[in-house]
Design a protein around this motif. Structure first.
Motif, mmCIF file in Angstrom:
data_model
loop_
_atom_site.group_PDB
_atom_site.id
_atom_site.type_symbol
_atom_site.label_atom_id
_atom_site.label_comp_id
_atom_site.label_asym_id
_atom_site.label_seq_id
_atom_site.Cartn_x
_atom_site.Cartn_y
_atom_site.Cartn_z
ATOM 1 N N SER A 1 -87.073 33.177 77.598
ATOM 2 C CA SER A 1 -88.172 32.441 78.214
ATOM 3 C C SER A 1 -89.322 33.370 78.580
ATOM 4 O O SER A 1 -90.495 33.060 78.346
ATOM 5 C CB SER A 1 -87.666 31.716 79.463
ATOM 6 O OG SER A 1 -88.715 31.051 80.132
ATOM 7 N N LYS B 1 -93.392 27.159 79.211
ATOM 8 C CA LYS B 1 -92.596 25.945 78.997
ATOM 9 C C LYS B 1 -92.964 25.286 77.671
ATOM 10 O O LYS B 1 -92.086 24.845 76.923
ATOM 11 C CB LYS B 1 -92.835 24.977 80.152
ATOM 12 C CG LYS B 1 -92.037 23.682 80.070
ATOM 13 C CD LYS B 1 -92.329 22.800 81.263
ATOM 14 C CE LYS B 1 -91.562 21.487 81.154
ATOM 15 N NZ LYS B 1 -91.874 20.591 82.307
ATOM 16 N N LEU B 2 -94.256 25.236 77.365
ATOM 17 C CA LEU B 2 -94.709 24.644 76.098
ATOM 18 C C LEU B 2 -94.333 25.539 74.912
ATOM 19 O O LEU B 2 -94.027 25.029 73.824
ATOM 20 C CB LEU B 2 -96.224 24.427 76.130
ATOM 21 C CG LEU B 2 -96.741 23.402 77.154
ATOM 22 C CD1 LEU B 2 -98.267 23.362 77.136
ATOM 23 C CD2 LEU B 2 -96.178 22.009 76.864
ATOM 24 N N SER C 1 -100.053 22.520 68.914
ATOM 25 C CA SER C 1 -100.260 21.201 69.512
ATOM 26 C C SER C 1 -101.477 21.227 70.442
ATOM 27 O O SER C 1 -101.810 22.268 71.027
ATOM 28 C CB SER C 1 -99.018 20.781 70.302
ATOM 29 O OG SER C 1 -98.859 21.600 71.444
ATOM 30 N N GLN D 1 -101.685 19.982 73.285
ATOM 31 C CA GLN D 1 -101.203 20.257 74.644
ATOM 32 C C GLN D 1 -101.156 21.757 74.917
ATOM 33 O O GLN D 1 -101.608 22.229 75.975
ATOM 34 C CB GLN D 1 -99.806 19.649 74.810
ATOM 35 C CG GLN D 1 -99.340 19.557 76.267
ATOM 36 C CD GLN D 1 -98.002 18.853 76.389
ATOM 37 O OE1 GLN D 1 -97.272 18.689 75.409
ATOM 38 N NE2 GLN D 1 -97.667 18.432 77.601
ATOM 39 N N ARG E 1 -91.689 27.203 74.603
ATOM 40 C CA ARG E 1 -90.270 27.009 74.306
ATOM 41 C C ARG E 1 -90.036 25.798 73.408
ATOM 42 O O ARG E 1 -88.953 25.652 72.835
ATOM 43 C CB ARG E 1 -89.467 26.870 75.604
ATOM 44 C CG ARG E 1 -89.361 28.172 76.390
ATOM 45 C CD ARG E 1 -88.291 28.107 77.462
ATOM 46 N NE ARG E 1 -88.614 27.197 78.541
ATOM 47 C CZ ARG E 1 -89.354 27.521 79.601
ATOM 48 N NH1 ARG E 1 -89.866 28.747 79.690
ATOM 49 N NH2 ARG E 1 -89.586 26.645 80.549
ATOM 50 N N LYS E 2 -91.047 24.945 73.287
ATOM 51 C CA LYS E 2 -90.929 23.765 72.428
ATOM 52 C C LYS E 2 -91.278 24.078 70.972
ATOM 53 O O LYS E 2 -91.090 23.241 70.090
ATOM 54 C CB LYS E 2 -91.845 22.646 72.941
ATOM 55 C CG LYS E 2 -91.443 22.097 74.306
ATOM 56 C CD LYS E 2 -92.380 20.968 74.735
ATOM 57 C CE LYS E 2 -91.976 20.418 76.101
ATOM 58 N NZ LYS E 2 -92.871 19.307 76.523
ATOM 59 N N LEU E 3 -91.818 25.274 70.724
ATOM 60 C CA LEU E 3 -92.169 25.653 69.358
ATOM 61 C C LEU E 3 -90.912 25.853 68.514
ATOM 62 O O LEU E 3 -89.878 26.296 69.010
ATOM 63 C CB LEU E 3 -92.991 26.950 69.360
ATOM 64 C CG LEU E 3 -94.354 26.925 70.047
ATOM 65 C CD1 LEU E 3 -95.005 28.300 69.957
ATOM 66 C CD2 LEU E 3 -95.264 25.869 69.455
ATOM 67 N N THR E 4 -91.023 25.552 67.247
ATOM 68 C CA THR E 4 -89.914 25.793 66.334
ATOM 69 C C THR E 4 -89.840 27.288 66.020
ATOM 70 O O THR E 4 -90.830 28.020 66.206
ATOM 71 C CB THR E 4 -90.113 25.023 65.016
ATOM 72 O OG1 THR E 4 -91.290 25.536 64.349
ATOM 73 C CG2 THR E 4 -90.288 23.534 65.280
#
Length: 230
Positions: free
Chosen positions: A45, A97-98, A69, A71, A100-103
């Motif tokens: 993280s 946090k955003l 994105s 966002q 961590r959503k990446l592939t």
């Protein structure tokens, strides 16, 4: 009087009594695995948050190529805008946090873009190598000048000759200085790098600019031919 049954559980078909040495070992092992996993996740993280911080320094053309994105783009823009320390810290946590959503593919693309900004693209590296090879060839080989002019007739011949001649003189002088310094310092001393002079650098710049302009002209001609074929 009946004996009170021992509390415990089964692990791989074996009964483990609560409070026993084996029970304590298993719980310690389980806790260690949990703590290790938790530490790994925290490290990952933090790394992604740091990557998000580096993203804010990425130049616009490389940034747009990532197609992140909206966002995340907005969150990064807001982080740039915030000057308050605590506010920026909280915003960067949100960016993390955003991130961590990446592939994995997107994370790899971000790292590649940052590396390209730091070290240049593969094409830019190749161009530098070609320019270095031509510069060294022009200095070392007498016949290289005529070969160069055949390929790049638009070069300022007088300037090119002057830079080649001065580079040769400066290199010879640098070799003499290096030899004298090595002799004075003794055989066990690491030799120092001696500057090859301004003409050496200017020759490289002239070659690089000529190669770049010719490459652009070639691409323009190719594009014109493609337009004519349509």
């Amino acid at each position: 009087m009946s004996r009170k049954p021992t509390k415990g559980y089964f692990v791989r078909g074996k009964f483990v009594a609560e409070g026993s040495e084996l029970d304590l070992e298993l719980k310690a092992e389980l806790k260690g695995t949990y703590d290790s996993t938790k530490t790994d996740l925290k490290r990952e993280s933090d790394a992604l948050q740091d990557l998000g911080k580096e993203l804010m320094t990425l130049r616009s053309d490389l940034f747009k190529r990532l197609q992140l994105s909206d966002q995340l783009i907005d969150a990064l823009a807001e982080a740039k805008r915030i000057t308050n320390f605590e506010g920026k810290r909280r915003q960067m946590q949100y960016v993390g946090k955003l991130m961590r959503k990446l592939t994995p593919e997107q994370v790899a693309a971000v790292k590649q873009a940052l590396d390209e900004q730091r070290n240049g693209s593969a094409g830019e590296k190749m161009s530098l190598q070609v320019a270095e090879q031509w510069r060294d060839r022009l200095i070392v080989e007498e016949a290289a000048l005529s070969i160069w002019l055949e390929h790049f007739p638009g070069t300022d011949v007088q300037q090119l000759r002057s830079l080649i001649r001065q580079s040769r003189k400066d290199i010879e002088k640098a070799k003499e200085q290096a030899a004298a310094a090595a002799a004075a310092a003794g055989p066990d001393t690491e030799p120092k790098e001696v500057s090859k002079g301004r003409a050496y650098r200017d020759l490289f710049q002239l070659v690089r600019e000529q190669l770049a302009s010719t490459d652009k002209a070639g691409k323009a001609d190719a594009a014109a031919e493609d337009d004519g074929d349509e």
